[in-house]
Write a protein that holds these residues in place. Structure first.
Motif, mmCIF file in Angstrom:
data_model
loop_
_atom_site.group_PDB
_atom_site.id
_atom_site.type_symbol
_atom_site.label_atom_id
_atom_site.label_comp_id
_atom_site.label_asym_id
_atom_site.label_seq_id
_atom_site.Cartn_x
_atom_site.Cartn_y
_atom_site.Cartn_z
ATOM 1 N N ASP A 1 33.516 38.420 -12.671
ATOM 2 C CA ASP A 1 32.168 37.983 -13.001
ATOM 3 C C ASP A 1 32.218 36.660 -13.765
ATOM 4 O O ASP A 1 33.081 36.444 -14.626
ATOM 5 C CB ASP A 1 31.455 39.030 -13.863
ATOM 6 N N GLY A 2 31.267 35.769 -13.459
ATOM 7 C CA GLY A 2 31.142 34.520 -14.183
ATOM 8 C C GLY A 2 32.092 33.430 -13.742
ATOM 9 O O GLY A 2 32.150 32.369 -14.372
ATOM 10 N N MET A 3 32.813 33.638 -12.655
ATOM 11 C CA MET A 3 33.791 32.654 -12.209
ATOM 12 C C MET A 3 33.117 31.485 -11.502
ATOM 13 O O MET A 3 31.951 31.571 -11.073
ATOM 14 C CB MET A 3 34.827 33.306 -11.292
ATOM 15 N N THR A 4 33.857 30.378 -11.380
ATOM 16 C CA THR A 4 33.405 29.208 -10.642
ATOM 17 C C THR A 4 34.175 29.119 -9.330
ATOM 18 O O THR A 4 35.401 29.239 -9.318
ATOM 19 C CB THR A 4 33.629 27.921 -11.456
ATOM 20 N N ILE B 1 33.382 34.705 2.279
ATOM 21 C CA ILE B 1 32.061 34.892 1.669
ATOM 22 C C ILE B 1 31.638 36.356 1.768
ATOM 23 O O ILE B 1 31.130 36.942 0.805
ATOM 24 C CB ILE B 1 31.026 33.969 2.334
ATOM 25 N N ASP B 2 31.855 36.962 2.925
ATOM 26 C CA ASP B 2 31.505 38.375 3.089
ATOM 27 C C ASP B 2 32.278 39.252 2.111
ATOM 28 O O ASP B 2 31.733 40.206 1.542
ATOM 29 C CB ASP B 2 31.788 38.827 4.523
ATOM 30 N N ALA B 3 33.556 38.938 1.910
ATOM 31 C CA ALA B 3 34.384 39.740 1.000
ATOM 32 C C ALA B 3 33.925 39.581 -0.444
ATOM 33 O O ALA B 3 33.951 40.545 -1.227
ATOM 34 C CB ALA B 3 35.845 39.347 1.141
ATOM 35 N N ILE B 4 33.488 38.386 -0.818
ATOM 36 C CA ILE B 4 32.949 38.173 -2.167
ATOM 37 C C ILE B 4 31.658 38.949 -2.346
ATOM 38 O O ILE B 4 31.425 39.579 -3.387
ATOM 39 C CB ILE B 4 32.736 36.660 -2.414
ATOM 40 N N ARG B 5 30.812 38.923 -1.323
ATOM 41 C CA ARG B 5 29.584 39.731 -1.383
ATOM 42 C C ARG B 5 29.914 41.205 -1.557
ATOM 43 O O ARG B 5 29.348 41.891 -2.420
ATOM 44 C CB ARG B 5 28.781 39.528 -0.097
ATOM 45 N N ASP B 6 30.840 41.699 -0.769
ATOM 46 C CA ASP B 6 31.181 43.121 -0.822
ATOM 47 C C ASP B 6 31.843 43.506 -2.138
ATOM 48 O O ASP B 6 31.739 44.663 -2.574
ATOM 49 C CB ASP B 6 32.107 43.481 0.347
ATOM 50 N N ALA B 7 32.517 42.550 -2.793
ATOM 51 C CA ALA B 7 33.167 42.847 -4.074
ATOM 52 C C ALA B 7 32.142 43.049 -5.190
ATOM 53 O O ALA B 7 32.453 43.674 -6.208
ATOM 54 C CB ALA B 7 34.128 41.716 -4.437
ATOM 55 N N GLY B 8 30.943 42.487 -5.028
ATOM 56 C CA GLY B 8 29.869 42.717 -5.986
ATOM 57 C C GLY B 8 29.963 41.925 -7.273
ATOM 58 O O GLY B 8 29.200 42.196 -8.213
ATOM 59 N N ILE B 9 30.850 40.958 -7.361
ATOM 60 C CA ILE B 9 30.919 40.151 -8.580
ATOM 61 C C ILE B 9 29.631 39.346 -8.725
ATOM 62 O O ILE B 9 28.961 39.047 -7.748
ATOM 63 C CB ILE B 9 32.153 39.230 -8.582
ATOM 64 N N LYS B 10 29.300 38.998 -9.991
ATOM 65 C CA LYS B 10 28.002 38.365 -10.237
ATOM 66 C C LYS B 10 28.143 37.206 -11.216
ATOM 67 O O LYS B 10 29.221 36.910 -11.704
ATOM 68 C CB LYS B 10 27.012 39.395 -10.771
ATOM 69 N N ASP B 11 27.006 36.539 -11.482
ATOM 70 C CA ASP B 11 26.937 35.389 -12.395
ATOM 71 C C ASP B 11 27.861 34.255 -11.942
ATOM 72 O O ASP B 11 28.513 33.591 -12.752
ATOM 73 C CB ASP B 11 27.273 35.804 -13.834
ATOM 74 N N LEU B 12 27.902 34.024 -10.649
ATOM 75 C CA LEU B 12 28.812 33.027 -10.099
ATOM 76 C C LEU B 12 28.225 31.625 -10.207
ATOM 77 O O LEU B 12 27.025 31.416 -10.040
ATOM 78 C CB LEU B 12 29.094 33.325 -8.624
ATOM 79 N N THR B 13 29.103 30.646 -10.461
ATOM 80 C CA THR B 13 28.777 29.244 -10.299
ATOM 81 C C THR B 13 29.500 28.768 -9.050
ATOM 82 O O THR B 13 30.716 28.921 -8.938
ATOM 83 C CB THR B 13 29.239 28.411 -11.508
ATOM 84 N N ILE B 14 28.737 28.233 -8.099
ATOM 85 C CA ILE B 14 29.328 27.822 -6.825
ATOM 86 C C ILE B 14 29.048 26.354 -6.573
ATOM 87 O O ILE B 14 27.897 25.911 -6.602
ATOM 88 C CB ILE B 14 28.786 28.669 -5.659
#
Length: 237
Positions: free
Chosen positions: A19-22, A38-51
């Motif tokens: 969570d909170g990663m860039t 991208i699909d794997a990041i969505r499925d991992a459920g991490i949040k508060d991302l800076t992209i």
């Protein structure tokens, strides 16, 4: 030689997400985007991302998937005009956006990957882009300070790679994937094909394997089109 090829996107990203990663994400529109990652990041459920990405995809495609699941806190982008959910979240104050001219964004990532913490540019002088930034005069003209971008993770899409991670991009996909790859502490690539070391002509390599830590083969891909513009078929006698 270290085996860089993983079975799937989830395995390739294992232990890297939090969570909170860039994240620096390659791609240009829907061209050359790391779809499987991208699909794997969505499925991992991490949040508060800076992209950091040229754009946020479109509704339901590309990074638009992460906007839809509300996993993104901030976007650093240059073009966001094709994503209604992006617009809605931004206008509602639910998404922080740092707009950045397209060439400046590419250079910020390239600079970050080269260990350059900042550089001066005329692009954006006298506009909202310059607000709050240091201004310096060179040869009688104003330049603004832009900071290099460093990310916890880079996700990119390549066309062909060898087993050591030497990688070739195809046409437009080279635009942002190349600088994004170097800006991350770790770069994970998805490619259409992996070939044995020695197969690729060294003069044709766009990204040296030293930058690529992990890879997956994402094929087959459906070639999506952002805008399909057609005209009525002309009837001939």
């Amino acid at each position: 030689m270290v085996d860089k090829v993983y079975d799937d996107a989830a395995a390739a990203l294992s232990g890297l997400l939090f969570d909170g990663m860039t994240i620096c994400a390659g791609g240009f529109g829907l061209c050359g985007i790391p779809e499987r990652l991208i699909d794997a990041i969505r499925d991992a459920g991490i949040k508060d991302l800076t992209i950091a990405s040229n754009n946020a995809g479109v509704d339901g495609e590309g990074l638009g998937k992460l906007l839809r699941t509300r996993q993104v806190r901030k976007m650093i982008s240059s073009y966001v005009g094709e994503n209604k959910e992006f617009e809605r979240q931004f206008l509602a104050g639910e998404l922080e956006v740092e707009f950045c001219p397209q060439g400046t964004l590419a250079e910020r990532c390239r600079a970050g990957g080269a260990g350059i913490p900042g550089f001066y540019t005329k692009t954006g002088v006298g506009t909202q882009v310059a607000e709050g930034k240091e201004v310096k005069v060179f040869d009688g003209e104003d330049y603004i300070l832009e900071r290099g971008i460093r990310a916890d993770l880079s996700i990119i899409k390549g066309w062909k790679a060898d087993e050591s991670g030497n990688l070739i991009f195809r046409k437009t996909a080279r635009n942002f994937n190349q600088p994004m790859a170097t800006a991350g502490r770790i770069c994970v690539a998805e490619v259409e094909e992996v070939v044995p070391v020695g197969t690729l002509d060294p003069d044709h390599i766009h990204l040296p394997g030293i930058y690529v830590k992990r890879m997956i083969v994402g094929s087959p891909y459906e070639k999506k089109i952002e805008f399909r513009t057609t005209r009525p078929r002309v009837q001939t006698a």
